[in-house]
Design an enzyme around this catalytic site. Structure first.
Site, PDB file in Angstrom:
ATOM      1  N   PHE A 285       0.816  -1.210   0.000  1.00 46.12           N
ATOM      2  CA  PHE A 285       0.000   0.000   0.000  1.00 46.12           C
ATOM      3  C   PHE A 285       0.851   1.261   0.000  1.00 46.12           C
ATOM      4  CE2 PHE A 285      -2.955   3.132   2.051  1.00 46.12           C
ATOM      5  CZ  PHE A 285      -3.835   3.217   0.970  1.00 46.12           C
TER       6      PHE A 285
ATOM      7  N   GLY B  13     -10.024   2.774   3.934  1.00 45.65           N
ATOM      8  CA  GLY B  13     -11.066   2.439   2.974  1.00 45.65           C
ATOM      9  C   GLY B  13     -10.777   1.116   2.295  1.00 45.65           C
TER      10      GLY B  13
ATOM     11  N   ALA C 117      -4.124  -2.918  -2.539  1.00 50.01           N
ATOM     12  CA  ALA C 117      -3.025  -2.234  -3.233  1.00 50.01           C
ATOM     13  C   ALA C 117      -2.817  -2.736  -4.652  1.00 50.01           C
ATOM     14  CB  ALA C 117      -1.741  -2.377  -2.428  1.00 50.01           C
TER      15      ALA C 117
ATOM     16  N   LYS D 125     -12.233  -4.424  10.801  1.00 50.40           N
ATOM     17  CA  LYS D 125     -12.659  -5.264   9.676  1.00 50.40           C
ATOM     18  C   LYS D 125     -11.676  -6.391   9.398  1.00 50.40           C
ATOM     19  CE  LYS D 125      -9.508  -3.497   6.780  1.00 50.40           C
ATOM     20  NZ  LYS D 125      -8.533  -4.205   5.918  1.00 50.40           N
TER      21      LYS D 125
ATOM     22  N   ASP E 238     -14.909  -1.123   3.205  1.00 53.56           N
ATOM     23  CA  ASP E 238     -13.681  -1.866   3.476  1.00 53.56           C
ATOM     24  C   ASP E 238     -13.997  -3.288   3.935  1.00 53.56           C
ATOM     25  OD1 ASP E 238     -10.975  -2.234   3.628  1.00 53.56           O
ATOM     26  OD2 ASP E 238     -10.655  -0.939   5.360  1.00 53.56           O
TER      27      ASP E 238
ATOM     28  N   GLU F 272      -2.726  -7.867  10.084  1.00 45.64           N
ATOM     29  CA  GLU F 272      -2.994  -7.104  11.304  1.00 45.64           C
ATOM     30  C   GLU F 272      -4.140  -7.696  12.126  1.00 45.64           C
ATOM     31  OE1 GLU F 272      -1.521  -4.667  12.729  1.00 45.64           O
ATOM     32  OE2 GLU F 272      -0.303  -3.608  11.249  1.00 45.64           O
TER      33      GLU F 272
END
Length: 349
Positions: A27, A148, A152, A203, A256, A293
Site C-alpha cells: 500500500f 477504505g 493495493a 474489519k 472496506d 494485522e
C-alpha cells in the site's frame, strides 16, 4: 510485468508537494505511485537495501508488487531522516507493531508537517490507534488517517478505487485530496477520525472469519450473513468507544469490510483461508509472507470487549479457534445460538 498506460492526473490546479511515504509494503508503494503520477516529488522509505535498489534501478517493488512498474520519479532510501526532512506530507504505512518505533526515530523532523497514518491496526497493551500514537509522540504535527477498501494490487493496476481521509482539519483533507485524487483514485473526507480508524482495524478480524468460511465452502447466504453480522458487531463495539455509527455505512466501514471479506487479495482473508484449510496460525502467516494485522487486533479487541461487556460473538468464536484450540464449527454455531435478535442497531425511534 505489466506496463500501464499513462493517465492524466486530475490535479485541479494543485501545487506540487514533496511527499514522504514510510513503509515498503504494497500500500505504501501504491500511494507513492499515485503521488508521483500526479506530479509530486516522492520519496519512499524502506528498511531493506535490496528493495531500495529495486525501486531506484528497476522501478519495481520486487517483493510485494513484482508484476507492476512504479512511476520512475519515485526514489527510495533507507535513510529515514533524508526521506522526511523536506517533506510537506508524510504517509506512514508501517505495521502497527513497529509504528511507534518508527515515529520515534524521526525525532523532531515531523514537527509542523502533515502526517497521515494508513495503518489499520491497534497497538498491543495500550489499545492506541495509530493517530493516538502520532498525537502522543509528535509536537505540532497536523494529523489525519487514510482508510477504505484499498487493495493495493488493484490500485497500482489503476482499477477504480475510493478512499477516505479523516481529520478535523479541513485544509488537511483538501490538501490530501488534491495530492491523491485522480481518474482512478477517489478521495472522500470524514471528520470522525476515531470511527474511520477503528473501522479499518476491526474489519481485519472479520476478513479472517470470512476466509475461514470460504475455505470450508460456505454458501452465499452464509457469506452475506457473516458480513452483515460483522458490520453490526464492529459498529456496536466502536460506538461503545465513542465512534459515530454513520461512519460504518461509508467506505471505511461497510466498503472496506466487503472488500476484505470477499477478496483473496486481502492478507487477512488469506490467513483465514489457510486456517480453514487446516494450517496452524504460524503456517498461515508464513505462507502469507506479510503482516496480517487482524490477528493482533483480535487479541486487543477481545480483551477490550470483555472489559466493556460488549457482545461480540464472532470475536469470541474466532479467538477460541486461534488461541484456545477450539474447532472451526464453534464459530458459526456460537453465533447462531447466542446472537442477539435485533437486525439493525442505532436506528432512530
Amino acid at each position: 510485468m505489466t506496463d500501464r498506460p499513462d493517465s492524466t492526473a486530475e490535479h485541479g490546479g494543485a501545487s506540487d508537494y514533496t511527499i514522504a511515504v514510510l513503509g515498503g509494503g504494497s500500500f505504501g508503494t501504491a500511494l507513492a505511485d499515485i503521488s508521483a503520477t500526479n506530479g509530486h516529488r516522492v520519496k519512499l522509505w524502506m528498511r531493506d537495501a535490496e528493495q531500495v535498489r529495486s525501486i531506484n534501478d528497476d522501478h519495481v517493488n520486487a517483493r510485494y508488487l513484482p508484476e507492476f512498474n512504479i512511476h520512475p520519479s519515485v526514489t527510495a532510501d533507507t535513510d529515514l531522516a533524508a526521506v522526511v526532512s523536506d517533506a510537506d506530507i508524510v504517509f506512514i504505512a508501517i505495521p502497527s507493531k513497529s509504528f511507534r518505533e518508527v515515529v520515534k526515530k524521526t525525532g523532531g523532523l515531523l514537527s509542523g508537517k502533515i502526517v497521515i497514518s494508513t495503518t489499520k491496526g491497534i497497538e498491543s497493551v495500550t489499545f492506541d490507534l495509530m493517530s493516538q500514537i502520532l498525537h502522543e509522540e509528535l509536537d505540532d504535527a497536523r494529523i489525519g488517517v487514510l482508510s477504505g477498501p484499498n487493495l493495493a494490487r488493484e490500485i497500482v493496476a489503476k482499477a477504480l478505487t475510493a478512499t477516505v481521509i479523516a481529520s478535523e482539519d479541513e485544509d488537511l483533507c483538501q490538501m490530501v485530496q488534491s495530492v491523491l485524487h485522480c481518474d482512478y483514485f477517489r478521495v472522500y473526507s470524514n471528520t470522525d477520525v476515531y470511527g474511520v480508524e477503528l473501522a479499518g482495524a476491526l474489519k481485519n478480524i472479520y476478513a479472517i472469519v470470512s476466509g475461514m468460511g470460504a475455505a470450508l465452502g460456505m454458501g452465499e447466504n452464509t457469506k452475506s450473513m457473516l458480513i452483515t453480522r460483522s458490520l453490526a458487531e464492529m459498529s456496536r463495539f466502536a460506538v461503545t468507544l465513542g465512534a459515530n455509527p454513520m461512519t460504518f455505512l461509508g467506505l471505511a466501514g461497510v466498503g472496506d469490510l466487503v472488500a476484505t471479506c470477499t477478496s483473496d487479495l486481502s492478507r487477512n482473508f488469506r490467513v483465514g483461508y489457510a486456517l480453514g484449510e487446516g494450517f496452524s496460525l504460524e503456517e498461515a502467516e508464513s505462507r502469507l509472507g506479510q503482516v496480517a494485522e487482524g490477528v493482533n487486533t483480535l487479541k486487543q479487541v477481545k480483551q477490550k470487549a470483555d472489559e466493556l461487556g460488549v457482545y461480540m460473538p464472532l470475536v469470541d468464536g474466532l479467538y477460541s479457534i486461534i488461541f484456545e484450540g477450539n474447532g472451526i464449527d464453534a464459530l458459526v454455531k456460537g453465533m447462531m445460538l447466542r446472537e442477539q435478535k435485533t437486525d439493525v442497531e442505532f436506528m432512530s425511534r
